[in-house]
Write a protein that holds these residues in place. Sequence first.
Motif, PDB file in Angstrom:
ATOM      1  N   ARG A 132       0.868  -1.187   0.000  1.00  0.00           N
ATOM      2  CA  ARG A 132       0.000   0.000   0.000  1.00  0.00           C
ATOM      3  C   ARG A 132       0.898   1.228   0.000  1.00  0.00           C
ATOM      4  O   ARG A 132       1.863   1.295   0.762  1.00  0.00           O
ATOM      5  CB  ARG A 132      -0.953  -0.015   1.199  1.00  0.00           C
ATOM      6  CG  ARG A 132      -0.260   0.118   2.525  1.00  0.00           C
ATOM      7  CD  ARG A 132      -1.118  -0.329   3.680  1.00  0.00           C
ATOM      8  NE  ARG A 132      -2.151   0.626   4.021  1.00  0.00           N
ATOM      9  CZ  ARG A 132      -2.916   0.510   5.114  1.00  0.00           C
ATOM     10  NH1 ARG A 132      -2.727  -0.494   5.957  1.00  0.00           N
ATOM     11  NH2 ARG A 132      -3.848   1.385   5.376  1.00  0.00           N
TER      12      ARG A 132
ATOM     13  N   PHE B  22      -2.652  16.131   2.523  1.00  0.00           N
ATOM     14  CA  PHE B  22      -2.231  14.919   3.215  1.00  0.00           C
ATOM     15  C   PHE B  22      -0.806  15.127   3.718  1.00  0.00           C
ATOM     16  O   PHE B  22       0.032  15.702   3.017  1.00  0.00           O
ATOM     17  CB  PHE B  22      -2.289  13.718   2.259  1.00  0.00           C
ATOM     18  CG  PHE B  22      -1.938  12.414   2.920  1.00  0.00           C
ATOM     19  CD1 PHE B  22      -2.784  11.839   3.858  1.00  0.00           C
ATOM     20  CD2 PHE B  22      -0.745  11.772   2.625  1.00  0.00           C
ATOM     21  CE1 PHE B  22      -2.452  10.656   4.484  1.00  0.00           C
ATOM     22  CE2 PHE B  22      -0.403  10.585   3.245  1.00  0.00           C
ATOM     23  CZ  PHE B  22      -1.261  10.025   4.176  1.00  0.00           C
TER      24      PHE B  22
ATOM     25  N   THR C 117      -8.067   4.652  -2.660  1.00  0.00           N
ATOM     26  CA  THR C 117      -8.866   5.635  -1.912  1.00  0.00           C
ATOM     27  C   THR C 117      -8.313   7.016  -2.201  1.00  0.00           C
ATOM     28  O   THR C 117      -7.105   7.242  -2.057  1.00  0.00           O
ATOM     29  CB  THR C 117      -8.780   5.375  -0.395  1.00  0.00           C
ATOM     30  OG1 THR C 117      -9.074   3.993  -0.142  1.00  0.00           O
ATOM     31  CG2 THR C 117      -9.756   6.239   0.376  1.00  0.00           C
ATOM     32  N   ASP C 118      -9.178   7.904  -2.617  1.00  0.00           N
ATOM     33  CA  ASP C 118      -8.755   9.282  -2.876  1.00  0.00           C
ATOM     34  C   ASP C 118      -8.659  10.020  -1.539  1.00  0.00           C
ATOM     35  O   ASP C 118      -9.655  10.162  -0.837  1.00  0.00           O
ATOM     36  CB  ASP C 118      -9.786   9.958  -3.797  1.00  0.00           C
ATOM     37  CG  ASP C 118      -9.279  11.293  -4.315  1.00  0.00           C
ATOM     38  OD1 ASP C 118      -8.279  11.803  -3.763  1.00  0.00           O
ATOM     39  OD2 ASP C 118      -9.884  11.829  -5.263  1.00  0.00           O
ATOM     40  N   PHE C 119      -7.440  10.436  -1.197  1.00  0.00           N
ATOM     41  CA  PHE C 119      -7.222  11.140   0.070  1.00  0.00           C
ATOM     42  C   PHE C 119      -7.419  12.650  -0.073  1.00  0.00           C
ATOM     43  O   PHE C 119      -7.279  13.380   0.899  1.00  0.00           O
ATOM     44  CB  PHE C 119      -5.808  10.869   0.598  1.00  0.00           C
ATOM     45  CG  PHE C 119      -5.652   9.514   1.283  1.00  0.00           C
ATOM     46  CD1 PHE C 119      -6.675   8.591   1.323  1.00  0.00           C
ATOM     47  CD2 PHE C 119      -4.445   9.196   1.906  1.00  0.00           C
ATOM     48  CE1 PHE C 119      -6.519   7.367   1.963  1.00  0.00           C
ATOM     49  CE2 PHE C 119      -4.274   7.964   2.550  1.00  0.00           C
ATOM     50  CZ  PHE C 119      -5.312   7.057   2.573  1.00  0.00           C
TER      51      PHE C 119
ATOM     52  N   GLY D 297     -15.519  -1.181   1.642  1.00  0.00           N
ATOM     53  CA  GLY D 297     -14.441  -0.436   0.986  1.00  0.00           C
ATOM     54  C   GLY D 297     -14.146   0.902   1.632  1.00  0.00           C
ATOM     55  O   GLY D 297     -13.282   1.644   1.181  1.00  0.00           O
TER      56      GLY D 297
ATOM     57  N   TYR E  23     -15.238  -4.677   4.946  1.00  0.00           N
ATOM     58  CA  TYR E  23     -15.631  -5.606   3.890  1.00  0.00           C
ATOM     59  C   TYR E  23     -16.735  -6.524   4.407  1.00  0.00           C
ATOM     60  O   TYR E  23     -16.861  -6.715   5.613  1.00  0.00           O
ATOM     61  CB  TYR E  23     -14.441  -6.468   3.444  1.00  0.00           C
ATOM     62  CG  TYR E  23     -13.405  -5.678   2.703  1.00  0.00           C
ATOM     63  CD1 TYR E  23     -13.568  -5.347   1.367  1.00  0.00           C
ATOM     64  CD2 TYR E  23     -12.262  -5.235   3.358  1.00  0.00           C
ATOM     65  CE1 TYR E  23     -12.627  -4.598   0.692  1.00  0.00           C
ATOM     66  CE2 TYR E  23     -11.312  -4.482   2.701  1.00  0.00           C
ATOM     67  CZ  TYR E  23     -11.505  -4.171   1.364  1.00  0.00           C
ATOM     68  OH  TYR E  23     -10.565  -3.417   0.706  1.00  0.00           O
TER      69      TYR E  23
ATOM     70  N   GLU F  51      -4.318   6.710  -2.091  1.00  0.00           N
ATOM     71  CA  GLU F  51      -3.687   5.513  -1.534  1.00  0.00           C
ATOM     72  C   GLU F  51      -4.063   4.332  -2.412  1.00  0.00           C
ATOM     73  O   GLU F  51      -5.250   4.096  -2.666  1.00  0.00           O
ATOM     74  CB  GLU F  51      -4.140   5.239  -0.110  1.00  0.00           C
ATOM     75  CG  GLU F  51      -3.345   4.079   0.488  1.00  0.00           C
ATOM     76  CD  GLU F  51      -3.969   3.501   1.751  1.00  0.00           C
ATOM     77  OE1 GLU F  51      -3.263   3.406   2.752  1.00  0.00           O
ATOM     78  OE2 GLU F  51      -5.160   3.130   1.709  1.00  0.00           O
TER      79      GLU F  51
ATOM     80  N   MET G   7     -10.299  -0.948   6.507  1.00  0.00           N
ATOM     81  CA  MET G   7     -11.395  -0.909   5.540  1.00  0.00           C
ATOM     82  C   MET G   7     -12.435  -1.972   5.876  1.00  0.00           C
ATOM     83  O   MET G   7     -12.095  -3.059   6.331  1.00  0.00           O
ATOM     84  CB  MET G   7     -10.861  -1.182   4.143  1.00  0.00           C
ATOM     85  CG  MET G   7     -10.362   0.061   3.448  1.00  0.00           C
ATOM     86  SD  MET G   7      -9.949  -0.351   1.770  1.00  0.00           S
ATOM     87  CE  MET G   7      -9.276   1.206   1.242  1.00  0.00           C
TER      88      MET G   7
ATOM     89  N   TYR H 263     -12.872   3.426   4.661  1.00  0.00           N
ATOM     90  CA  TYR H 263     -11.960   3.483   5.805  1.00  0.00           C
ATOM     91  C   TYR H 263     -12.749   3.892   7.047  1.00  0.00           C
ATOM     92  O   TYR H 263     -13.463   4.902   7.005  1.00  0.00           O
ATOM     93  CB  TYR H 263     -10.869   4.518   5.569  1.00  0.00           C
ATOM     94  CG  TYR H 263      -9.565   3.925   5.102  1.00  0.00           C
ATOM     95  CD1 TYR H 263      -8.841   3.076   5.928  1.00  0.00           C
ATOM     96  CD2 TYR H 263      -9.045   4.225   3.848  1.00  0.00           C
ATOM     97  CE1 TYR H 263      -7.639   2.540   5.518  1.00  0.00           C
ATOM     98  CE2 TYR H 263      -7.844   3.691   3.426  1.00  0.00           C
ATOM     99  CZ  TYR H 263      -7.133   2.850   4.265  1.00  0.00           C
ATOM    100  OH  TYR H 263      -5.951   2.319   3.871  1.00  0.00           O
TER     101      TYR H 263
ATOM    102  N   ASN I 189     -10.543  12.549   7.806  1.00  0.00           N
ATOM    103  CA  ASN I 189      -9.226  13.115   7.566  1.00  0.00           C
ATOM    104  C   ASN I 189      -8.253  11.935   7.475  1.00  0.00           C
ATOM    105  O   ASN I 189      -8.037  11.222   8.449  1.00  0.00           O
ATOM    106  CB  ASN I 189      -8.863  14.040   8.735  1.00  0.00           C
ATOM    107  CG  ASN I 189      -7.477  14.634   8.591  1.00  0.00           C
ATOM    108  OD1 ASN I 189      -6.676  14.171   7.779  1.00  0.00           O
ATOM    109  ND2 ASN I 189      -7.200  15.662   9.369  1.00  0.00           N
ATOM    110  N   PHE I 190      -7.676  11.752   6.307  1.00  0.00           N
ATOM    111  CA  PHE I 190      -6.897  10.535   6.087  1.00  0.00           C
ATOM    112  C   PHE I 190      -5.543  10.537   6.792  1.00  0.00           C
ATOM    113  O   PHE I 190      -4.867   9.514   6.831  1.00  0.00           O
ATOM    114  CB  PHE I 190      -6.770  10.261   4.587  1.00  0.00           C
ATOM    115  CG  PHE I 190      -8.103   9.931   3.978  1.00  0.00           C
ATOM    116  CD1 PHE I 190      -8.646   8.667   4.126  1.00  0.00           C
ATOM    117  CD2 PHE I 190      -8.847  10.893   3.318  1.00  0.00           C
ATOM    118  CE1 PHE I 190      -9.898   8.364   3.606  1.00  0.00           C
ATOM    119  CE2 PHE I 190     -10.098  10.595   2.799  1.00  0.00           C
ATOM    120  CZ  PHE I 190     -10.623   9.326   2.941  1.00  0.00           C
ATOM    121  N   ASP I 191      -5.156  11.664   7.346  1.00  0.00           N
ATOM    122  CA  ASP I 191      -3.953  11.673   8.191  1.00  0.00           C
ATOM    123  C   ASP I 191      -4.168  10.806   9.429  1.00  0.00           C
ATOM    124  O   ASP I 191      -3.215  10.362  10.060  1.00  0.00           O
ATOM    125  CB  ASP I 191      -3.605  13.100   8.621  1.00  0.00           C
ATOM    126  CG  ASP I 191      -3.004  13.908   7.470  1.00  0.00           C
ATOM    127  OD1 ASP I 191      -2.308  13.307   6.640  1.00  0.00           O
ATOM    128  OD2 ASP I 191      -3.253  15.119   7.409  1.00  0.00           O
TER     129      ASP I 191
ATOM    130  N   ILE J 206      -7.168  -1.790  -5.020  1.00  0.00           N
ATOM    131  CA  ILE J 206      -8.066  -0.923  -4.249  1.00  0.00           C
ATOM    132  C   ILE J 206      -7.430   0.462  -4.216  1.00  0.00           C
ATOM    133  O   ILE J 206      -6.206   0.580  -4.154  1.00  0.00           O
ATOM    134  CB  ILE J 206      -8.174  -1.419  -2.793  1.00  0.00           C
ATOM    135  CG1 ILE J 206      -8.585  -2.890  -2.755  1.00  0.00           C
ATOM    136  CG2 ILE J 206      -9.160  -0.574  -2.001  1.00  0.00           C
ATOM    137  CD1 ILE J 206      -8.224  -3.552  -1.447  1.00  0.00           C
TER     138      ILE J 206
END
Lengths: 106, 278
Positions: free
Chosen positions: A24, A85, A79-81, B121, B80, A62, B78, B123, B149-151, A77
Amino acid sequence: MDMSNPAAFVNGELLPNYIGKRVRAVVQVLQSDGAVTIGKSTDDRQLTVRGLPQVPPMNYVEVTGIAENNQLINAEIWTDFGKKFDINSNNMLCRLANGEFKSLFL
Amino acid sequence: MFSSSQFDATSAFSGGGFMASQATQLNDSSLSPARSRETQGLVPVTVKQISEASHSGDEKPNFTINGVDVTNVTLIGMVYEKAERNTDVSFVLDDGTGRIKCRRWVNEAFDTKEMEEIRDGMYVRLYGHLKSFQGVKQVVAFSIRPVKNFDEISFHFIDCIHNHLRSRVTVEGTTTGHPPLTDSSLNTPVRNTSNGYQAPSSNPLYAQYSVDGLKDCDKLVLDYLNQHEDMSDERGVHVDELSRELKLPLDKIMLSLKTLGDDGLVYSTIDDNHYKKA
């Protein structure tokens, strides 16, 4: 529990260690034509990703997929972050997760 | 003497060989504050860590990770295979290190609403209770929220590492045997507040001293104060004198004095620079 298919955290530098395996990585999209996406890893190396849909340029994405060679990931897979970031934290995490603390991840 | 909670914790370790020795070490330790960490509140973990967690005690299910009792955990991964039923929603959480089955009981409208938002799928940040059902570990979730927030993903895994380090220090009492955290770019000051011996690792000066070295320093300081107890007056011994006579850097002396002070072996007199043996 299923521990059979982990995905290793990688940056550009660590990708070659996982050829043929699941990884990843977060890449910043530079160019995307729907088939091949060229992007920048969190340690500022150029990576190519196959199998991504069109992603707005400069977005962080990601991708999880198989490392095909030193610079190419086949995405399974993604994912648009978005546009914001923290690449430094992610880059550090890649290094930690492949170094002293590998046992927590793989 | 051991309180009942301490006794429980000790017996919880009896499952594995190396745990037993750690338990012994803990019993020998006079650092009682370390015990409070044995059962932690909410622990950030990876699925890989859960897979390796040892399970002990049939009556009161206990999981131990790094020798620390763990019940409530937080994970990011994630979703599933989400499957809704009348009473619960089950799904599999994949955090990249492994997959674990999770279940969320749906009792109230709030639970239903929260689960409606969750899709395959996606997060999510999950808070839950670690359980073993028919020998299979699973998480009974009490909160699942989409990651916005993906951080937070990077943060979570760094948090796992941080917590791992903290419990390692608590259980082992030291970080010896492991490379000091001197990856300068990381600058992760790990400090065990319950144990004054642990120097901030970000300070390169301390990196060269082992934990034993610090203990030696404590002893030297204490011995010196002992020997000069009669000669010194009410004011005690000045820190500069300790530094000069023991030929040790002043900050190291101060650190030792703080440790000894915390243990009630020395005390400061007229100001923070004069110390006497208690």
